[in-house]
Design a protein around this motif. Structure first.
Motif, PDB file in Angstrom:
ATOM      1  N   GLY A  43     -44.388  40.158 -54.131  1.00 36.42           N
ATOM      2  CA  GLY A  43     -43.942  40.229 -52.742  1.00 36.42           C
ATOM      3  C   GLY A  43     -44.781  41.242 -51.991  1.00 36.42           C
ATOM      4  N   GLY A  44     -44.274  41.689 -50.868  1.00 36.48           N
ATOM      5  CA  GLY A  44     -44.985  42.695 -50.074  1.00 36.48           C
ATOM      6  C   GLY A  44     -45.953  42.049 -49.104  1.00 36.48           C
ATOM      7  N   ILE A  70     -45.416  28.884 -61.929  1.00 37.51           N
ATOM      8  CA  ILE A  70     -45.328  29.987 -60.973  1.00 37.51           C
ATOM      9  C   ILE A  70     -44.147  30.887 -61.324  1.00 37.51           C
ATOM     10  CG2 ILE A  70     -44.936  30.548 -58.540  1.00 37.51           C
ATOM     11  CD1 ILE A  70     -46.398  27.789 -57.996  1.00 37.51           C
ATOM     12  N   PHE A  71     -44.463  32.159 -61.496  1.00 37.08           N
ATOM     13  CA  PHE A  71     -43.458  33.170 -61.855  1.00 37.08           C
ATOM     14  C   PHE A  71     -43.493  34.274 -60.804  1.00 37.08           C
ATOM     15  CE2 PHE A  71     -45.057  31.120 -65.659  1.00 37.08           C
ATOM     16  CZ  PHE A  71     -43.909  30.831 -66.373  1.00 37.08           C
ATOM     17  N   TRP A  72     -42.557  35.192 -60.903  1.00 36.60           N
ATOM     18  CA  TRP A  72     -42.561  36.367 -60.019  1.00 36.60           C
ATOM     19  C   TRP A  72     -42.587  37.646 -60.865  1.00 36.60           C
ATOM     20  CZ3 TRP A  72     -41.173  31.806 -58.031  1.00 36.60           C
ATOM     21  CH2 TRP A  72     -41.496  31.552 -56.707  1.00 36.60           C
ATOM     22  N   GLY A  73     -43.303  38.644 -60.355  1.00 39.34           N
ATOM     23  CA  GLY A  73     -43.345  39.946 -61.028  1.00 39.34           C
ATOM     24  C   GLY A  73     -42.114  40.767 -60.745  1.00 39.34           C
ATOM     25  N   ASP A  74     -41.520  40.538 -59.577  1.00 40.04           N
ATOM     26  CA  ASP A  74     -40.269  41.228 -59.260  1.00 40.04           C
ATOM     27  C   ASP A  74     -39.555  40.471 -58.148  1.00 40.04           C
ATOM     28  OD1 ASP A  74     -42.013  42.118 -57.092  1.00 40.04           O
ATOM     29  OD2 ASP A  74     -40.520  43.671 -56.682  1.00 40.04           O
ATOM     30  N   GLN A  89     -40.097  34.324 -49.160  1.00 39.58           N
ATOM     31  CA  GLN A  89     -41.346  34.562 -48.425  1.00 39.58           C
ATOM     32  C   GLN A  89     -42.504  33.769 -49.036  1.00 39.58           C
ATOM     33  OE1 GLN A  89     -41.958  38.801 -47.910  1.00 39.58           O
ATOM     34  NE2 GLN A  89     -39.952  39.076 -46.971  1.00 39.58           N
ATOM     35  N   ALA A  90     -42.526  33.670 -50.367  1.00 39.08           N
ATOM     36  CA  ALA A  90     -43.607  32.912 -51.019  1.00 39.08           C
ATOM     37  C   ALA A  90     -43.466  31.422 -50.734  1.00 39.08           C
ATOM     38  CB  ALA A  90     -43.575  33.169 -52.523  1.00 39.08           C
ATOM     39  N   ARG A  91     -42.242  30.945 -50.690  1.00 41.54           N
ATOM     40  CA  ARG A  91     -42.040  29.523 -50.375  1.00 41.54           C
ATOM     41  C   ARG A  91     -42.507  29.239 -48.953  1.00 41.54           C
ATOM     42  NH1 ARG A  91     -39.476  26.604 -54.307  1.00 41.54           N
ATOM     43  NH2 ARG A  91     -38.124  27.735 -55.741  1.00 41.54           N
ATOM     44  N   LEU A 148     -49.934  41.958 -58.158  1.00 42.29           N
ATOM     45  CA  LEU A 148     -48.998  43.048 -57.895  1.00 42.29           C
ATOM     46  C   LEU A 148     -49.356  43.731 -56.584  1.00 42.29           C
ATOM     47  CD1 LEU A 148     -49.063  44.719 -61.430  1.00 42.29           C
ATOM     48  CD2 LEU A 148     -47.115  43.472 -60.452  1.00 42.29           C
ATOM     49  N   GLY A 149     -48.346  44.293 -55.927  1.00 41.81           N
ATOM     50  CA  GLY A 149     -48.572  45.200 -54.818  1.00 41.81           C
ATOM     51  C   GLY A 149     -48.436  46.632 -55.315  1.00 41.81           C
TER      52      GLY A 149
END
Ligand SMILES: O=C1O[C@H](COP(=O)(O)O)[C@@H](O)[C@H](O)[C@H]1O
Length: 249
Positions: A43-44, A70-74, A89-91, A148-149
């Protein structure tokens, strides 16, 4: 583990476009080799800006989006319709605009989902999902690229300085509580899970990030600067603009 490399771009827009091009190439390379690719989103502002640039890229259709895991880090542990969720937000930025296979999109749970307000149970579930998709001998999938951010205090994913979560060595996913940055409850991959990725890309912009960037690249203890502990097996890239790189020698 790889040695971190810093790549500096002239501004945030150039950085986002350059990372988008790099991401498309990494995905198409993995698909040419194995038929599919595995990507972890962040995100971010910078992370979502990259996805917007992927959507606008003339090379968008070079990717077979139905063959990307597709995965998420957080994730920010909020209801599923909340605009602050990294997934939402990614969608909006990319996933709603390409032909992804819904069964290959693996969001972390929302706070109004099957686990209710129990972020720890949601984290256990995500860890089990990762393990079910992992190759033999591993507990997480073979992530090709994990993005990552970096926060102003050096956090990455939702691992904040001097917390039990950044010290976690056994679990791959944790429920994170009392975060200094809102929302206070989150779900995050841990450093051991992040370090299983082939490539880790840390992306950030602006002078407010100059201090943690310089500290991380200067070899800070990950307990103090969690981003310092995010290292890929084959490559670790710090993708910066001139503001975020301002304190690098
Ligand atoms: O809250 C979060 O923030 C960080 C960094 O965000 P940025 O807007 O300063 O780039 C992000 O990496 C993380 O995924 C997100 O949950």
């Amino acid at each position: 583990m790889s040695r971190p490399e810093a790549l500096v771009h002239s501004g945030g827009d150039v950085l986002a476009a350059a990372v988008a091009a790099r991401l498309i190439t990494a995905i198409t390379d993995a698909q040419a080799t194995r038929g599919s690719a595995s990507v972890v989103l962040t995100g971010g502002r910078t992370g979502i800006g990259v996805l917007e640039q992927v959507r606008r890229s003339p090379a968008l259709d070079a990717v077979n989006w139905s063959a990307v895991d597709i995965f998420w880090g957080d994730e920010r542990f909020l209801p599923d319709d909340d605009g602050e969720r990294n997934e939402t937000q990614a969608r909006q930025a990319l996933l709603d605009h390409v032909d992804v296979d819904p069964s290959r999109v693996h969001p972390m749970a929302a706070s109004n989902g099957s686990f209710g307000a129990d972020a720890d149970a949601a984290a256990v579930h995500y860890a089990e999902r990762l393990e079910s998709l992992a190759p033999a001998g591993s507990v997480v999938p073979a992530f090709d690229v994990l993005m990552l951010g970096v926060g102003e205090e050096g956090h990455t994913a939702s691992l904040f300085p001097d917390t039990p979560y950044v010290r976690e060595e056994a679990r791959t996913v944790v429920g994170v509580h009392d975060c200094p940055k809102p929302p206070p409850t989150r779900i995050s991959l841990t450093l051991p899970a992040i370090r299983a990725a082939s490539q880790v890309w840390l992306m950030t912009t602006g002078g407010a990030k100059a201090e943690p960037v310089a500290a991380a690249l200067g070899g800070a203890d990950p307990v103090d600067i969690p981003a310092a502990g995010a290292v890929g097996r084959e490559r670790t890239l710090w993708l910066l603009d001139t503001g975020a790189a301002a304190n690098l020698s």
